[in-house]
Design a protein around this motif. Sequence first.
Motif, PDB file in Angstrom:
ATOM      1  N   ASP A  45       0.715  -1.258   0.100  1.00  0.00           N
ATOM      2  CA  ASP A  45       0.066   0.013   0.021  1.00  0.00           C
ATOM      3  C   ASP A  45       0.873   1.280  -0.114  1.00  0.00           C
ATOM      4  O   ASP A  45       1.568   1.645   0.999  1.00  0.00           O
ATOM      5  N   THR A  46       0.962   1.857  -1.037  1.00  0.00           N
ATOM      6  CA  THR A  46       1.752   3.105  -1.251  1.00  0.00           C
ATOM      7  C   THR A  46       0.958   4.492  -1.019  1.00  0.00           C
ATOM      8  O   THR A  46       1.690   5.538  -1.381  1.00  0.00           O
ATOM      9  N   SER A  47      -0.092   4.326  -0.766  1.00  0.00           N
ATOM     10  CA  SER A  47      -0.964   5.553  -0.474  1.00  0.00           C
ATOM     11  C   SER A  47      -0.350   6.438   0.553  1.00  0.00           C
ATOM     12  O   SER A  47       0.073   5.768   1.580  1.00  0.00           O
ATOM     13  N   SER A  48      -0.893   7.584   0.595  1.00  0.00           N
ATOM     14  CA  SER A  48      -0.147   8.585   1.767  1.00  0.00           C
ATOM     15  C   SER A  48      -1.040   8.321   2.919  1.00  0.00           C
ATOM     16  O   SER A  48      -0.616   9.090   4.001  1.00  0.00           O
ATOM     17  N   THR A  49      -2.209   7.751   2.777  1.00  0.00           N
ATOM     18  CA  THR A  49      -2.973   7.620   3.933  1.00  0.00           C
ATOM     19  C   THR A  49      -2.667   5.946   4.752  1.00  0.00           C
ATOM     20  O   THR A  49      -3.412   5.777   5.492  1.00  0.00           O
ATOM     21  N   SER A  50      -1.658   5.426   4.217  1.00  0.00           N
ATOM     22  CA  SER A  50      -1.160   4.337   4.723  1.00  0.00           C
ATOM     23  C   SER A  50      -0.890   4.297   6.213  1.00  0.00           C
ATOM     24  O   SER A  50      -1.046   3.539   6.866  1.00  0.00           O
TER      25      SER A  50
END
Length: 54
Positions: A45-50
């Motif tokens: 998961d590379t999203s900034s909300t991880s």
Amino acid sequence: MDPFRFAESWAISNILNWIFMLIGSAAFIYWMLQLKKYNDSGEEDTSSTSHSYL
């Protein structure tokens, strides 16, 4: 180890160093290929909300 130490040729004197460098290079290449395979599979998961602090 003395036969290697007192050899006439520089390459023969350092044969163990060459072997270790080859093993290290092969391990590095293998590790990079495994990282690329993992990265290309898209499992992480590379999203900034991880993470909550981001």
